[in-house]
Design a protein around this motif. Structure first.
Motif, PDB file in Angstrom:
ATOM      1  N   UNK A 257      21.919 -83.523 -67.962  1.00 53.51           N
ATOM      2  CA  UNK A 257      21.715 -82.645 -66.830  1.00 53.51           C
ATOM      3  C   UNK A 257      22.545 -81.373 -66.953  1.00 53.51           C
ATOM      4  N   UNK A 258      23.747 -81.502 -67.530  1.00 49.18           N
ATOM      5  CA  UNK A 258      24.666 -80.363 -67.539  1.00 49.18           C
ATOM      6  C   UNK A 258      24.386 -79.385 -68.670  1.00 49.18           C
ATOM      7  N   UNK A 259      24.012 -79.913 -69.845  1.00 49.81           N
ATOM      8  CA  UNK A 259      23.898 -79.029 -71.012  1.00 49.81           C
ATOM      9  C   UNK A 259      22.896 -77.899 -70.825  1.00 49.81           C
ATOM     10  N   UNK A 260      21.730 -78.178 -70.264  1.00 48.56           N
ATOM     11  CA  UNK A 260      20.784 -77.072 -70.147  1.00 48.56           C
ATOM     12  C   UNK A 260      21.327 -75.908 -69.338  1.00 48.56           C
ATOM     13  N   UNK A 261      22.130 -76.167 -68.334  1.00 50.47           N
ATOM     14  CA  UNK A 261      22.660 -75.032 -67.573  1.00 50.47           C
ATOM     15  C   UNK A 261      23.876 -74.424 -68.244  1.00 50.47           C
ATOM     16  N   UNK A 262      24.612 -75.225 -68.975  1.00 48.61           N
ATOM     17  CA  UNK A 262      25.817 -74.704 -69.612  1.00 48.61           C
ATOM     18  C   UNK A 262      25.493 -73.913 -70.874  1.00 48.61           C
ATOM     19  N   UNK A 263      24.477 -74.342 -71.581  1.00 46.14           N
ATOM     20  CA  UNK A 263      24.262 -73.754 -72.909  1.00 46.14           C
ATOM     21  C   UNK A 263      25.334 -74.208 -73.877  1.00 46.14           C
ATOM     22  N   UNK A 264      26.130 -75.152 -73.455  1.00 45.24           N
ATOM     23  CA  UNK A 264      27.148 -75.723 -74.332  1.00 45.24           C
ATOM     24  C   UNK A 264      26.952 -77.226 -74.315  1.00 45.24           C
ATOM     25  N   UNK A 265      27.316 -77.847 -75.371  1.00 45.66           N
ATOM     26  CA  UNK A 265      27.008 -79.262 -75.474  1.00 45.66           C
ATOM     27  C   UNK A 265      28.093 -79.948 -76.288  1.00 45.66           C
ATOM     28  N   UNK A 266      28.039 -81.255 -76.291  1.00 43.04           N
ATOM     29  CA  UNK A 266      28.845 -81.988 -77.262  1.00 43.04           C
ATOM     30  C   UNK A 266      27.986 -82.160 -78.505  1.00 43.04           C
ATOM     31  N   UNK A 267      28.624 -82.174 -79.642  1.00 40.77           N
ATOM     32  CA  UNK A 267      27.855 -82.408 -80.860  1.00 40.77           C
ATOM     33  C   UNK A 267      27.503 -83.890 -80.931  1.00 40.77           C
ATOM     34  N   UNK A 268      26.520 -84.205 -81.746  1.00 40.17           N
ATOM     35  CA  UNK A 268      26.141 -85.602 -81.938  1.00 40.17           C
ATOM     36  C   UNK A 268      27.350 -86.429 -82.315  1.00 40.17           C
ATOM     37  N   UNK A 269      28.131 -85.856 -83.198  1.00 35.70           N
ATOM     38  CA  UNK A 269      29.351 -86.492 -83.654  1.00 35.70           C
ATOM     39  C   UNK A 269      30.274 -86.831 -82.488  1.00 35.70           C
ATOM     40  N   UNK A 270      30.473 -85.846 -81.624  1.00 35.57           N
ATOM     41  CA  UNK A 270      31.385 -86.049 -80.502  1.00 35.57           C
ATOM     42  C   UNK A 270      30.829 -87.074 -79.519  1.00 35.57           C
ATOM     43  N   UNK A 271      29.545 -86.988 -79.243  1.00 37.54           N
ATOM     44  CA  UNK A 271      28.938 -87.949 -78.327  1.00 37.54           C
ATOM     45  C   UNK A 271      29.081 -89.364 -78.872  1.00 37.54           C
ATOM     46  N   UNK A 272      28.796 -89.496 -80.139  1.00 34.89           N
ATOM     47  CA  UNK A 272      28.836 -90.813 -80.741  1.00 34.89           C
ATOM     48  C   UNK A 272      30.255 -91.370 -80.706  1.00 34.89           C
ATOM     49  N   UNK A 273      31.198 -90.516 -81.029  1.00 40.33           N
ATOM     50  CA  UNK A 273      32.585 -90.957 -81.050  1.00 40.33           C
ATOM     51  C   UNK A 273      33.083 -91.280 -79.648  1.00 40.33           C
ATOM     52  N   UNK A 274      32.732 -90.445 -78.686  1.00 37.18           N
ATOM     53  CA  UNK A 274      33.149 -90.705 -77.308  1.00 37.18           C
ATOM     54  C   UNK A 274      32.530 -91.994 -76.786  1.00 37.18           C
ATOM     55  N   UNK A 275      31.288 -92.211 -77.151  1.00 35.02           N
ATOM     56  CA  UNK A 275      30.610 -93.423 -76.695  1.00 35.02           C
ATOM     57  C   UNK A 275      31.361 -94.675 -77.087  1.00 35.02           C
ATOM     58  N   UNK A 276      32.018 -94.628 -78.212  1.00 33.78           N
ATOM     59  CA  UNK A 276      32.817 -95.776 -78.638  1.00 33.78           C
ATOM     60  C   UNK A 276      34.227 -95.727 -78.069  1.00 33.78           C
ATOM     61  N   UNK A 277      34.886 -94.583 -78.212  1.00 36.74           N
ATOM     62  CA  UNK A 277      36.319 -94.584 -77.929  1.00 36.74           C
ATOM     63  C   UNK A 277      36.617 -94.657 -76.435  1.00 36.74           C
ATOM     64  N   UNK A 278      35.702 -94.163 -75.601  1.00 38.19           N
ATOM     65  CA  UNK A 278      35.973 -94.249 -74.162  1.00 38.19           C
ATOM     66  C   UNK A 278      35.901 -95.688 -73.673  1.00 38.19           C
ATOM     67  N   UNK A 279      35.035 -96.476 -74.282  1.00 35.36           N
ATOM     68  CA  UNK A 279      34.972 -97.895 -73.900  1.00 35.36           C
ATOM     69  C   UNK A 279      36.274 -98.590 -74.283  1.00 35.36           C
TER      70      UNK A 279
END
Lengths: 405, 286, 405, 286
Positions: free
Chosen positions: D11-33
């Motif tokens: 929801x946020x990325x389209x308005x921000x024009x900024x995003x997390x990279x695939x790498x960051x998303x993948x890493x966050x998905x693991x490390x935040x848990x």
């Protein structure tokens, strides 16, 4: 996907209309069922377009982008523009997005196959007013197209005039998202948001569109045009990660608001406005073509470009990203390919140049020639900076002579 | 649900090794919302993608609630424009369609010929059956494939639905997932086969309600279901090896669940030969 | 992201361990905090690896892939393998995934810098048994590495023997995910699932690894090795969308289970098993190197390869995908680049060849030489096809002589 | 929540024009848990990313419930290993830190010097203030930036929280989104600023509870919030233009909401000059 769903959902009519418009993005170009929306005026146009999905992937790998779903829509919207016979584009690319207060502009940039004819001459042109450059040349080499969301109709922006460029350099005003909104600024801007947007897009492009250093040959005795360097050895991501790896592709825009210098006719009677001293103009030193981005004027201690490499993958496949500190939101990305550098530019921001210090409106002109009723609006509450403008005006001056416009 | 499409796919794709393209996801995200509005249905879900040699079929399904009714399927060739997917006209037609083998083309109008021994209707009594060539469109095959796969993989975790004393089936509002012990057992997953749902192919119509909410652990051949919990922790995925391309998921601690199919509609007939002997037998045999 | 969260979540110990292992994938290679997991044996290895994220993007654009999050983990896991000095790889790529009943195998394929030494000779080798090819050559040119999920330790598979290849051609057995599980098949397979997996991976690679037609030069008088064709003109997506656009990169594996033909020593006494008639072998016609994929034997009426173009983007940037009907799950994708074709192979499936008809076990051998107790297991209930094997055995025969192995 | 990270970003990325990279998303998905497990907190959310010239800071936040406590922030430089982000030691320090300008480097240990006029502690009474050079680490600036941005953009839709007569703040279980009229009005969005939360920078500490759940429509400068509903239908996004890079979202019909920040931590001081005159004034003026 889950089997259970909690409550019924009613889309508003506006949302439904929005969805249906966006749905057309995905429909096969000439196969729409309800006749109303079919654009069937002859063959699709064959404008060259870059591999937008690939470009958006490069941006995504350095953290810039709209997310995968929106990316597809953008790519599709630009493709529709390229295919539209109405616009008759020679080439077109996704330029970026301007964030406005009420709505946004998605921007595409391209060259026309046939430049637009010049507008009808005004009856009595002031011979001392700098004339605009014709479509397809200089500041009007490229045409700009905007829409408020991918799928919405594209609107072609008008050509820019030198006066608009000059005025745009002196103001900061947020975009509203309404092309027809009035420009209630001081100094006054000749036109509506539509013209201001066009002026800013031109300024941004001129200052931030870069190509890898060495990829293009400057004009020389044999070739009058810029040519592609066939012997070019692709640069490594490390090279592309510094401003030395890039050169400006767009021509410099002079103080007078044109690329090609215009000299006024010899004055017969001295009745000019005093605003445009043509003699001073003569002394303007203009950077050559394909100037290195390294030579861009820094913003105080901040360099004009800051480079970063994408992380997580072998260095060979890293994506280099330069972001402009002068035009926050302007990015150029590049990566090493086997035989070529893939690279792309974009701009995603509010459309404002960073001055490196708080903005202070320019002092009012010495003598007001004519009462300008656009000045009759109330100003927002002045901030301390406005009430006590900083003494140091160097940054401002620097800026206007500096790397861009 | 269109809104949860990405999340569901996020669970299914890693086990499937098949995915929707960005293009397809983006298009579905828009067009399914329009479809839901146009059909005025409560629950509309993306069901899967069936790949042909030249084109694909995207399938969506809607349910009326309470759940005593047939699911209604829709198909699209471009993930944008949707049509109703009519179920096979009769068991007879279904049986005939199931004889057609080979890959789908992606063209719903593609004609298949089936040769069948039939007694002509206007024939005298005791007449010999004659060879008749019948034509069927590919979209009829698609409908049968969807029914067959849905019959096999429409799976819900134990406790997600409940049946009131009046026989009305509804979601269990108290359902909040399965415990670790439960989610690792096939016994905790039940077929969702509403009564009115007739089995595909040439199986006998089974009118009793045992099929509804029967445990998948009874499915044949034994071992046709695999249960893996390795992707994201707390996410369990199930695959029915008879239909390669199927995946069901359950987020164990929230109870979210769903399923999808991405494949070419081909059934793995060799499965009984592929499955290793059951562990007990293995032990005694060696 | 939402502010409100309904219930507390407890991860099981197993899940926590799993997460922590995966987390290491993302940790900077030599910077892990708890000493236990740090692989700090000298410099990282410098194996060549392709741009896996780019390859996975190509696959994604034709609907093949594991989703973005898993893709990153796979790419990272392969990179870790490439960097691991223990394996000392010259090059490595992500091969694909084998889906098993209890667990899966993620597979990487690479060549070693130094081939593994041959295993110690058995005391009394049977001179009539076809000997295996040495590591780095023929059927053992590539080494295979598997792990059960990205981040789990990579396990190197053993070299394959001709006997294993021959046996693997006669059975269909699902993988369980346990490398040490017994192979209770008929005909018997010499080894455990580990060896069966290695044999199948080799068969898959030989049959499905393709390169664009014309990109490589076959060996000629001047060059003994395959060389890259410098004059290669990249093929268009349309070219790449037919099997004519591709050639097999891997060498053909003979009936005897070797690439290089082995002739048994002249028989002194005729005591061979009857299973391996060396004279017949002599007549085997072996396809040359870089054979066109067009010549692969179809499966009945189904062609061996089915091509498709990705949709939604201009034809120039489309990704072509060939999927193998012979080895369902094998894909090759390719796209047109400015000066090169980007292309990649992968396999995601259960590891079984499609026979085009229901599988029927081969008839038992005429005379059983020795009682084989691995046959003492109970067979699953025979299906109708098994009880009444189809008369037509052509497909089967076709298959064994045909395009692969 | 880590599980909902992708959806929120969607929801946020389209308005921000900024995003997390695939790498960051993948890493966050693991490390935040893993982080949630290690910190044994109930609610752990990804907060945003602050970009430096050489590296980035990833920020996560946890809340204890009921909501009468400070949020606790964590930071990571590689989206994998997390540390506590200590809040500024005092208002004095915060004021001093806010004087440091320029981009962050991405190195938490990077030292900044601040020159300040201070009366030495051991000086006699009435002594002149002296110029003192104080050193601060970059991570202290990061903590201040996070606090300042969080203070501005931690926004919840009206009705999502409620306060019991005893003063305990908790989620409103009956909250299920806003009507179309409501979600299009800035008045429906409230600042979430727990009592104990002190404002950043050099503002006066505001002990009264008005700041808690004050409407964002009162924020200055007027017009600093933009509300757009164009992305996905039924999804509304809010951005605070004073902090470019902020985005809040609300899924109008389910009540899901959240916010994130992706930016370089720089405040837009020029905003008052950029904003067009208010519509009413505009009308009267021209």
């Amino acid at each position: 996907d889950p089997v259970i769903h909690k409550q019924s959902r009613e889309l508003t009519d506006a949302a439904t209309k929005f969805l249906k418009t966006q749905k057309l993005l995905f429909a096969p170009p000439r196969d729409t069922e309800d006749g109303e929306e079919v654009v069937d005026e002859g063959e699709p146009n064959d404008a060259e377009i870059p591999d937008i999905m690939e470009e958006l992937r490069l941006f995504e790998s350095v953290g810039i982008g709209f997310g995968p779903q929106e990316s597809v829509k953008i790519a599709r919207a630009v493709w529709k523009l390229a295919e539209d016979p109405k616009f008759n584009l020679k080439n077109v690319r996704f330029f970026g997005k301007i964030l406005g207060t009420e709505g946004d502009y998605y921007v595409a940039e391209g060259e026309l196959k046939e430049p637009n004819p010049p507008p009808e001459e005004e009856e009595d042109p002031n011979p001392n007013v700098v004339p605009p450059e014709e479509n397809g040349k200089g500041t009007n080499k490229y045409n700009y197209f905007v829409c408020s969301y991918p799928g919405a109709p594209w609107v072609e922006l008008p050509d820019v005039t030198p006066q608009q460029i000059q005025a745009a350099r002196q103001i900061v005003r947020a975009f509203t998202g309404d092309l027809d909104s009035k420009m209630a600024t001081y100094p006054p801007f000749p036109g509506t948001e539509r013209h201001y947007l066009r002026a800013q897009l031109g300024r941004i492009a001129q200052a931030t569109v870069l190509v890898p250093n060495g990829m293009l040959n400057p004009p020389n005795e044999e070739e009058e045009e810029i040519t592609t360097n066939d012997e070019f050895e692709p640069l490594t991501p490390e090279d592309l990660c510094t401003s030395a790896g890039w050169v400006h592709e767009r021509e410099f825009v002079r103080l007078q608001g044109r690329v090609e210098k215009w000299s006024p006719p010899p004055p017969e009677t001295d009745d000019d406005d005093g605003d445009e001293p043509p003699e001073e103009d003569d002394t303007e030193e203009v950077p050559g073509i394909l100037t290195s981005a390294e030579e861009d004027t820094p913003i105080g201690e901040t360099p004009s470009w800051v480079g970063r490499l994408s992380k997580g993958m072998p260095a060979k496949y890293a994506v280099a990203c330069l972001r402009s500190m002068r035009w926050p939101g302007a990015y150029v990305v590049g990566t090493y390919g086997e035989k070529v550098n893939k690279f792309a530019n974009t701009y995603i921001g509010t459309g404002h140049k960073s001055l490196g210090e708080a903005y202070a409106p320019p002092p009012p002109p010495a003598i007001e020639q004519e009462f300008d009723d656009t000045l009759l609006i109330e100003q927002p509450d002045p901030s301390p900076e406005e009430e006590f403008p900083p003494d140091d005006e160097e940054g401002e001056g620097d800026d206007d002579e500096g790397d861009e416009d | 649900e269109p809104e949860k499409l990405m999340q569901g796919l996020g669970y299914c794709c890693p086990v499937l090794g098949r995915t929707l393209t960005q293009w397809e996801k983006s298009s579905l995200g828009t067009s399914l919302l329009v479809l839901r509005k146009e059909k005025a249905v409560d629950v509309l879900k993306f069901w899967g993608k069936i790949t042909g040699t030249q084109g694909d079929y995207f399938i969506a399904v809607s349910y009326a609630r309470p759940y005593d009714f047939l699911p209604t399927f829709y198909y699209s060739r471009n993930a944008t424009d949707w049509d109703d997917l009519e179920p096979p006209a009769s068991l007879e037609v279904a049986a005939r369609l199931s004889k057609i083998k080979g890959l789908l083309t992606g063209d719903p109008e593609n004609e298949y010929e089936v040769t069948e021994m039939q007694i002509p209707e206007d024939a005298e009594e005791g007449a010999e059956p004659e060879e008749v060539v019948l034509q069927h469109k590919e979209i009829e095959r698609v409908a049968l494939i969807v029914k067959a796969i849905d019959y096999a993989i429409c799976v819900i975790p134990k406790g997600a639905l409940l049946r009131t004393p009046e026989g009305v089936v509804m979601e269990n509002p108290a359902f909040d997932g399965l415990s670790e012990k439960e989610y690792r057992s096939l016994d905790s997953y039940l077929h969702f086969r509403p009564d009115a749902y007739y089995p595909p192919d040439d199986e006998v119509v089974c009118a009793d309600t045992d099929l509804f909410l029967a445990s998948i652990s009874l499915d044949l051949p034994v071992g046709c279901w695999t249960l893996k919990a390795s992707g994201a922790p707390t996410v369990v995925t199930l695959q029915n090896l008879v239909f390669p391309g199927t995946a069901c998921f359950l987020v164990a601690d929230t109870g979210e669940h769903g399923y999808c199919y991405i494949g070419d509609g081909v059934v793995n007939d060799d499965l009984p030969f592929q499955l290793p002997p059951l562990p007990e037998l293995d032990k005694s045999g060696l």
